[in-house]
Every structure is written in C-alpha cells, then in structure tokens.
Design a protein around this motif. Structure first.
Motif, mmCIF file in Angstrom:
data_model
loop_
_atom_site.group_PDB
_atom_site.id
_atom_site.type_symbol
_atom_site.label_atom_id
_atom_site.label_comp_id
_atom_site.label_asym_id
_atom_site.label_seq_id
_atom_site.Cartn_x
_atom_site.Cartn_y
_atom_site.Cartn_z
ATOM 1 N N LEU A 160 0.810 -1.218 0.000
ATOM 2 C CA LEU A 160 0.000 0.000 0.000
ATOM 3 C C LEU A 160 0.845 1.272 0.000
ATOM 4 O O LEU A 160 0.372 2.342 -0.384
ATOM 5 N N TRP A 161 2.072 1.131 0.471
ATOM 6 C CA TRP A 161 2.853 2.346 0.697
ATOM 7 C C TRP A 161 3.039 3.222 -0.542
ATOM 8 O O TRP A 161 3.003 4.463 -0.440
ATOM 9 N N PRO A 162 3.207 2.656 -1.726
ATOM 10 C CA PRO A 162 3.356 3.509 -2.916
ATOM 11 C C PRO A 162 2.172 4.460 -3.139
ATOM 12 O O PRO A 162 2.294 5.434 -3.876
ATOM 13 N N LEU A 163 1.023 4.182 -2.483
ATOM 14 C CA LEU A 163 -0.151 5.033 -2.667
ATOM 15 C C LEU A 163 -0.223 6.162 -1.643
ATOM 16 O O LEU A 163 -1.086 7.031 -1.715
ATOM 17 N N TRP A 164 0.686 6.141 -0.673
ATOM 18 C CA TRP A 164 0.688 7.131 0.417
ATOM 19 C C TRP A 164 0.943 8.542 -0.108
ATOM 20 O O TRP A 164 0.213 9.487 0.221
ATOM 21 N N ALA A 165 1.971 8.711 -0.935
ATOM 22 C CA ALA A 165 2.381 10.055 -1.355
ATOM 23 C C ALA A 165 1.266 10.794 -2.098
ATOM 24 O O ALA A 165 1.082 12.006 -1.916
ATOM 25 N N GLU A 166 0.523 10.065 -2.899
ATOM 26 C CA GLU A 166 -0.547 10.701 -3.685
ATOM 27 C C GLU A 166 -1.564 11.416 -2.788
ATOM 28 O O GLU A 166 -2.170 12.416 -3.188
ATOM 29 N N LEU A 167 -1.726 10.901 -1.562
ATOM 30 C CA LEU A 167 -2.721 11.480 -0.651
ATOM 31 C C LEU A 167 -2.414 12.935 -0.311
ATOM 32 O O LEU A 167 -3.308 13.687 0.060
ATOM 33 N N PHE A 168 -1.137 13.310 -0.419
ATOM 34 C CA PHE A 168 -0.737 14.644 0.055
ATOM 35 C C PHE A 168 -0.333 15.569 -1.084
ATOM 36 O O PHE A 168 0.197 16.641 -0.861
ATOM 37 N N GLU A 169 -0.575 15.139 -2.309
ATOM 38 C CA GLU A 169 -0.273 15.998 -3.458
ATOM 39 C C GLU A 169 -1.413 16.990 -3.653
ATOM 40 O O GLU A 169 -2.582 16.620 -3.585
ATOM 41 N N THR A 170 -1.076 18.234 -3.901
ATOM 42 C CA THR A 170 -2.091 19.274 -4.030
ATOM 43 C C THR A 170 -2.573 19.367 -5.478
ATOM 44 O O THR A 170 -1.814 19.747 -6.368
ATOM 45 N N HIS A 171 -3.810 19.015 -5.687
ATOM 46 C CA HIS A 171 -4.421 19.192 -7.011
ATOM 47 C C HIS A 171 -4.793 20.673 -7.162
ATOM 48 O O HIS A 171 -5.113 21.322 -6.163
ATOM 49 N N PRO A 172 -4.752 21.219 -8.392
ATOM 50 C CA PRO A 172 -5.105 22.633 -8.567
ATOM 51 C C PRO A 172 -6.450 22.997 -7.936
ATOM 52 O O PRO A 172 -6.589 24.084 -7.341
ATOM 53 N N THR A 173 -7.418 22.124 -8.018
ATOM 54 C CA THR A 173 -8.717 22.410 -7.395
ATOM 55 C C THR A 173 -8.578 22.566 -5.882
ATOM 56 O O THR A 173 -9.184 23.447 -5.269
ATOM 57 N N GLU A 174 -7.758 21.705 -5.295
ATOM 58 C CA GLU A 174 -7.569 21.783 -3.839
ATOM 59 C C GLU A 174 -6.861 23.079 -3.454
ATOM 60 O O GLU A 174 -7.150 23.675 -2.415
ATOM 61 N N ALA A 175 -5.953 23.523 -4.311
ATOM 62 C CA ALA A 175 -5.271 24.787 -4.039
ATOM 63 C C ALA A 175 -6.273 25.939 -4.063
ATOM 64 O O ALA A 175 -6.248 26.828 -3.189
ATOM 65 N N VAL A 176 -7.176 25.901 -5.033
ATOM 66 C CA VAL A 176 -8.172 26.974 -5.166
ATOM 67 C C VAL A 176 -9.097 27.006 -3.947
ATOM 68 O O VAL A 176 -9.324 28.061 -3.344
ATOM 69 N N VAL A 177 -9.634 25.851 -3.560
ATOM 70 C CA VAL A 177 -10.592 25.857 -2.438
ATOM 71 C C VAL A 177 -9.897 26.128 -1.104
ATOM 72 O O VAL A 177 -10.486 26.731 -0.202
ATOM 73 N N ALA A 178 -8.623 25.724 -1.005
ATOM 74 C CA ALA A 178 -7.891 26.022 0.233
ATOM 75 C C ALA A 178 -7.685 27.533 0.347
ATOM 76 O O ALA A 178 -7.889 28.124 1.411
ATOM 77 N N ALA A 179 -7.329 28.146 -0.767
ATOM 78 C CA ALA A 179 -7.105 29.596 -0.755
ATOM 79 C C ALA A 179 -8.392 30.350 -0.432
ATOM 80 O O ALA A 179 -8.362 31.418 0.186
ATOM 81 N N ALA A 180 -9.517 29.786 -0.827
ATOM 82 C CA ALA A 180 -10.807 30.448 -0.584
ATOM 83 C C ALA A 180 -11.354 30.155 0.812
ATOM 84 O O ALA A 180 -12.424 30.634 1.178
ATOM 85 N N GLY A 181 -10.637 29.353 1.579
ATOM 86 C CA GLY A 181 -11.083 29.079 2.950
ATOM 87 C C GLY A 181 -12.237 28.097 3.033
ATOM 88 O O GLY A 181 -12.934 28.028 4.056
ATOM 89 N N ILE A 182 -12.452 27.322 1.980
ATOM 90 C CA ILE A 182 -13.515 26.317 2.096
ATOM 91 C C ILE A 182 -12.983 24.889 2.036
ATOM 92 O O ILE A 182 -13.692 23.950 2.365
ATOM 93 N N GLY A 183 -11.731 24.724 1.602
ATOM 94 C CA GLY A 183 -11.170 23.379 1.506
ATOM 95 C C GLY A 183 -9.833 23.313 2.214
ATOM 96 O O GLY A 183 -9.364 24.301 2.787
ATOM 97 N N VAL A 184 -9.231 22.154 2.196
ATOM 98 C CA VAL A 184 -7.954 21.930 2.877
ATOM 99 C C VAL A 184 -6.934 21.459 1.849
ATOM 100 O O VAL A 184 -7.214 20.553 1.059
#
Lengths: 336, 325
Positions: free
Chosen positions: B235-259
């Motif tokens: 399972l370990w090879p799938l760990w890193a993907e969990l913490f990669e920032t997708h552009p959508t996640e960057a947008v919602v994090a900046a807007a204070g609605i996502g993480v």
C-alpha cells in the motif's frame, strides 16, 4: 439431597407455569441437546442468511438502498452473535458450532439454499422470507429457555423492521417502470413456495414437534404457522399489486382461512438433504471466510495472551474483536 | 415521533426476567405493515440528504471549484466504502464483519452528503438522464459517471487483499482523512463544515479500530506480522498521492472552504509513525506510485481496478435509468 426425580419435577413445574429455564437451572440432558441443536441452527441461519442478500450489496442501485441493505446484512451478523451467545450458556462454543456447520453436521434454514437472481430479491426476502421467519420466531420470544427467548425478542424487533423495509422496496418498485413491476412479480413467483416451506414439513411428518411443544421450546405446529402466514400475506400481496403462483389459493368461508396447494415436499427434502441450488456454495463461502480468518483469530489470541502476561497477575489484556469463547463443558451434539 | 398515531409500534415489552412479556403483542408479525407511516424505516424517511440545509455557496468561492472538491472527497468515500463492503460475510469473525460494515456505512453516508453537496453547488456536473427519471442527483453522480470522471485517490480503489491489507488500508485512509476533516470543520462552506464535523467522529473510530488491529497483527504471531508487513509494503506507494495538491484543492484552500492535503502530511505522518512505533515496525521503503504523464486519481486517471469495480456497482442502476428504488 435433591434427587433426580425432584429436579425433574421442578423442571416440569417451571415449564408448566410457563416460567423460564435459566442456564444454571437443572435441565434434562435431552432438553439441553435439543436446544443447542435449535439455537445453533438458528444462529447458523442468520450467518448463512447474510450471503444471499449480501450478493447484492455491491450492486444496490441507489446509495440509500445500498446503506439499507448493508445495515440489514450487518444486523444478521448481530443476530448470529446473540444466538451463539445463547448457545454458549448451554455449553456449546461459537467455534465448535461453526466447525460443525462447515463440516455439514449442523443445518441452517433451507431457504438460504435458493439463489438471489435479481436485486428485487432483496425486497422479496424482506417481505416473505423475513415475514415467515417472524411468524416462526415471534412465539420463540416466550420459549422456555431464558437466554434464547430474550435473544429472540431483540431479533424479532429487528426482523420486523427488515420486513417493512423489504416491503417498502417492493412498493417503491411497483410505482416505478413496467420493467420493475415485472421484476417484482418474477421475484415473488420464485420465493413464494420456498417461503411456505420455511415452516417445515407437514405436522404428520415432523417427528420432533410433539416433544418440543411439551417442553415449551416450540409453541405452534408447522401447519398452524404456515396457515397463519398464508392468511396474513394475501392482503399484503393485494396491496402491493402482485399475485402468488397458486391457482388454488382462495378464501374458505367454512374454515375461516385461505386454502392453498400443497408445497412440493419432494423439492423441500431434496434441498434439505443437500441438493438445493446453493447448498454447496453457501457452505464453501462460510468455510472460506472461516479458514481465511484463522490466522487473524490466532493472532488476536496470541496478542491477548501476551498482554495478559505483561499485566500479570491481573488479567487485563484483550485484543480487539477477540471472541474469548472458551469451550467449557462441551455437549456433544450429534442430532440433525 | 413516538406520540404520533402512526408511529411504529414496538410490540415487545418485557423485563429482564422475562416475566411480564405481553404475549399477545408478539402475535401479529404483520401488524403495521400496511400502516401509512413514512417514518419507520431507517434511511427511507427522507429523499434529499441535504433536506433543510442552506446550500448557498459562500461569497468569494467559485461554485464549480467547490463542487469539484466535494466530488473528490465524495468519490474517495464512495469508492472506499464500496471496497470495504465487499468484506461483508467474509471477515475473520462476526465482530470484524460488523465493524467493517460500520466503517463502510459511515463512508457511504459521507459520500452521499458530499455528492449531494457537489450537485447542489454545480448542477452542471450531474449526468443527464431522461426527463422522466426520478434518480436523485447524488445517485446520478455515483451511478452514471464513468471511471475517468471519478476523482478519488487510487488508494480508495485498489482491490482488497487479506484482513491485514484491510486494516492497513483503513489506517492509512483514516489517518489522512481525519487530519483533513479536522481542519475542514472550519470551512467557510457551512455544509462542508457540518459534513466534516460528522465525519471526524466516524473517522476517529475507524482510525482507532484499524490502529488496534495493526498493533495486534504486528505483535500477534509470525504469520500475522509477515502478512501485515506485506500489506503495508503493497500500500505504501499510494501514500504520497494522498498529500499531493491538485489545482482544485489549491483553489478551495485559498478560498477558505477546503484543505490543502499537503498541509496535513506531517501531522498524518507523525500519527502513523506512532502506531508503527507501538507495533515495532518501520515505514516501508517503497517509492511513490507514478501516474500517467503525471495524472493520477484526482485527475480521473485510475488503476485498472476502478472501471471493473464501477461496472459491478453501476450495473442495476444503469439498466433502469428511469427506475424508482
């Protein structure tokens, strides 16, 4: 000193007064054996009964229905737990009973040897199979053995909930498309006769009934319960808009009951004897899950023992999910 | 509810000694089956999972980004729930069967809310069906999208292994997701904040359950330890993907609605390391699973397992696009 005869008299008085026999009470060995057989069969039925409906969990057609179905099958595992616990109070461990089930030495309800061929069967099983099970089980809430009766009170509450959910699914599908209505009728056609067979063979062919009724383990005969089920189901079918596949089904004014055809007892006995469509499959599934889980159960025991040693002399260790059932006085169970 | 004339009647009254059981009340198994009460069956008493909730999108947030983000979180929960539900009737013992079903049910509940939130925020996401179709939006999203439209991380979809694989996967998923949900409770989107608050309680249990089993298997027998190590390594090879920032996640994090998941990597890693330390095991030494030209689960690029899983999950729903369930 209490003599055997006095104990037997006390036991008979308790049964006569319709009071409960409790685990520490004296009971005839034959009563204990009969009960273990019945409670174990019942527990096995709950666990094997997870499979036919479980067959549709991954394909349930809406998120809400998926949740309802998964929760229902989970409840059946819970019923199995209560019932294996009741059997443990009679000295039969869960492990031992499970081993007997997968060795084919103990039975479970034959209805689960029929396949579920459509998602609709989830609703039909809820309505008819759980309905028949309730008819069988409701009287058991006041069966003479306390732990069994109390377990059945909880089981029956949840079963009637399941039955209503099943009926509600069918009702909803009947309001849907023509195709869905056909699916409901097709499913009902397949399950009607197996549901009637759930009450067991006709009274004149049911050798254990008389003794079980005398002991208060059983409170109604098979044919009485079957008639009651037919009478109750017909208005349900009418409300739903489906028919049952029996041209002889009609109200008998004189008897005050519905008449119905004789179930195909040859098929019944064939399924009971192991030739049903799914007998081998159900046992193989249960055996696979049990065998594949053996290393986990061993690990949990080993971990609990280490923890107990570390905490010695106090016994505090307990692994998650460890069953902790120790085979106490094992009542050898050979009856089928 | 219990005072309503049509409320479900529980036909059992007894004391623990069983002496005051009302016999007659047990007699009719069917009483109430035809009573027209809408409230009796769990999960059937409402159609809209967000009924009564204000789904207005907060100011300063692109509704499409909010919806895309909810879809990511919702697909994670839905796909992982589906995988865990495959354990039903297959677990090592009844207690574990029940626990795994609980976890699957919790995730399914989260998925339903998140998909409904996605649909409410951006209705253009929802697959079109014939005008007469009664299929609700969250089910359209779950059942009428193909694998490449799914936005879940690949950890959620990989096929089940043995029980060690199940508990290791739940530990990894819940450690990651709990850290995100704890922050998401402060989301400016009150719907998402409420979903996260509910999820935090659930995921805490999932993490506790799986961590205790990881400990048990690590310290149980040689076989259980070996199986656990194999599972973690897989399972370990799938760990890193969990913490990669997708552009959508960057947008919602900046807007204070996502993480931004990258923000929880250290915290999640520390917690996992604590469990590993207690279990006496090390983090597996495995590299991260590559994508295809950098595209991974969040981009709709999955493993081979997902389309197969969805084919099974969607088969009945797709055969009846106008069906009522």
């Amino acid at each position: 000193m209490t003599t055997e005869a006095q104990l037997e008299a006390q036991f008979a008085d308790t049964i006569e007064a319709k009071d409960r026999i409790e685990p520490r009470d004296w009971m005839p060995e034959a009563y204990r054996k009969t009960l273990i057989r019945q409670v174990a069969q019942h527990a096995h039925s709950e666990i094997i009964g997870m499979q036919p409906e479980g067959n549709w969990i991954t394909r349930a057609p809406s998120l809400r229905r998926k949740a309802i179905l998964l929760a229902k099958v989970q409840d059946e595992a819970g019923h199995g737990l209560y019932l294996y616990s009741a059997a443990e109070t009679l000295g039969a461990s869960r492990n031992e009973l499970t081993e007997k089930l997968i060795a084919g030495k103990q039975k479970y309800s034959s209805i689960f040897n029929y396949p579920t061929l459509s998602y609709t069967d989830v609703g039909t099983i809820g309505w008819l199979v759980d309905g028949a099970a309730i008819c069988n089980q409701v009287p058991l809430c006041r069966t003479s053995f306390g732990p069994y009766g109390r377990a059945m009170i909880r089981v029956c509450k949840e079963e009637s909930f399941h039955q209503r959910q099943g009926y509600e699914l069918l009702m909803t599908m009947m309001r849907g498309t023509d195709e869905q209505r056909e699916m409901v009728q097709e499913s009902v056609n397949r399950f009607w006769w197996p549901a009637l067979m759930m009450f067991g063979p006709p009274d004149d062919d049911s050798p254990n009934t008389a003794q079980s009724m005398e002991w208060g383990i059983k409170t109604h005969t098979n044919d009485e319960l079957r008639q009651k089920f037919v009478d109750m189901s017909i208005p349900q079918a009418e409300a739903l808009g489906v028919t049952f596949p029996d041209e002889n089904l009609k109200w008998n004014e004189e008897r005050g009951h519905y008449d119905f055809s004789t179930p195909d007892w040859d098929e019944f006995w064939s399924v009971v004897k192991g030739n049903g469509p799914c007998n081998d499959q159900r046992i193989a599934h249960r055996k696979r899950a049990w065998d594949e889980g053996a290393w986990v159960r061993e690990a949990a025991l080993a971990f609990a023992e280490q923890s107990a040693e570390a905490a010695a002399p106090a016994q505090t260790g307990s692994a998650p999910g460890q069953t902790g059932s120790s085979p106490a006085t094992t009542t050898e169970e050979t009856a089928k | 509810m219990t005072n309503e004339p049509n409320a479900p009647k529980v036909h059992v009254e007894h004391d623990e000694a069983g002496t005051t059981v009302d016999h007659d009340s047990h007699e009719s198994a069917y009483s109430g089956l035809l009573v027209n009460d809408a409230h009796w069956a769990f999960g059937t008493d409402f159609e809209d999972p967000l009924a009564g909730v204000d789904t207005t999108v907060p100011e300063g947030v692109d509704p499409a980004a909010l919806a895309a983000y909810c879809l990511m979180l919702g697909d994670d929960a839905l796909v992982f729930s589906q995988r865990i539900s495959e354990w039903c009737s297959n677990a090592p013992d009844l207690e574990e069967d029940i626990a795994l079903a609980n976890i699957s049910l919790d995730l399914l509940g989260q998925a339903r809310l998140l998909l409904a939130r996605a649909a409410a925020a951006d209705p253009s996401l929802v697959p079109e069906l014939p005008a007469s179709s009664p299929v609700p939006d969250e089910d359209r999203l779950a059942y009428f999208r193909d694998d490449m439209a799914f936005r879940n991380v690949r950890l959620a979809e990989v096929p089940n292994g043995d029980f060690a694989e199940a508990v290791a996967k739940i530990l990894i998923y819940s450690t990651w997701r709990l850290a995100i949900f704890e922050r998401l409770t402060d989301s400016r989107d009150s719907v998402l904040a409420a979903i996260a608050a509910k999820g935090v309680k659930e995921m805490s249990y999932h993490r506790d359950f799986s961590a205790r089993w990881v400990l048990t298997l690590a310290r149980g027998t040689e076989e259980s330890r070996a199986r656990l190590l194999t599972a973690l390594s897989g399972l370990w090879p799938l760990w890193a993907e969990l913490f990669e920032t997708h552009p959508t996640e960057a947008v919602v994090a900046a807007a204070g609605i996502g993480v931004d998941p990258a923000a929880v990597e250290d915290e999640a890693g520390v917690i996992l390391d604590q469990v590993f330390a207690a279990a006496g095991i090390d983090r597996p030494d495995r590299g991260a699973l590559a994508g295809v030209r950098g595209k991974k689960g969040r981009d709709g690029l999955h493993t081979e397992a997902l389309s197969r899983m969805l084919a099974e999950m969607q088969v009945v729903a797709r055969a009846h696009p106008e069906g009522q369930w």
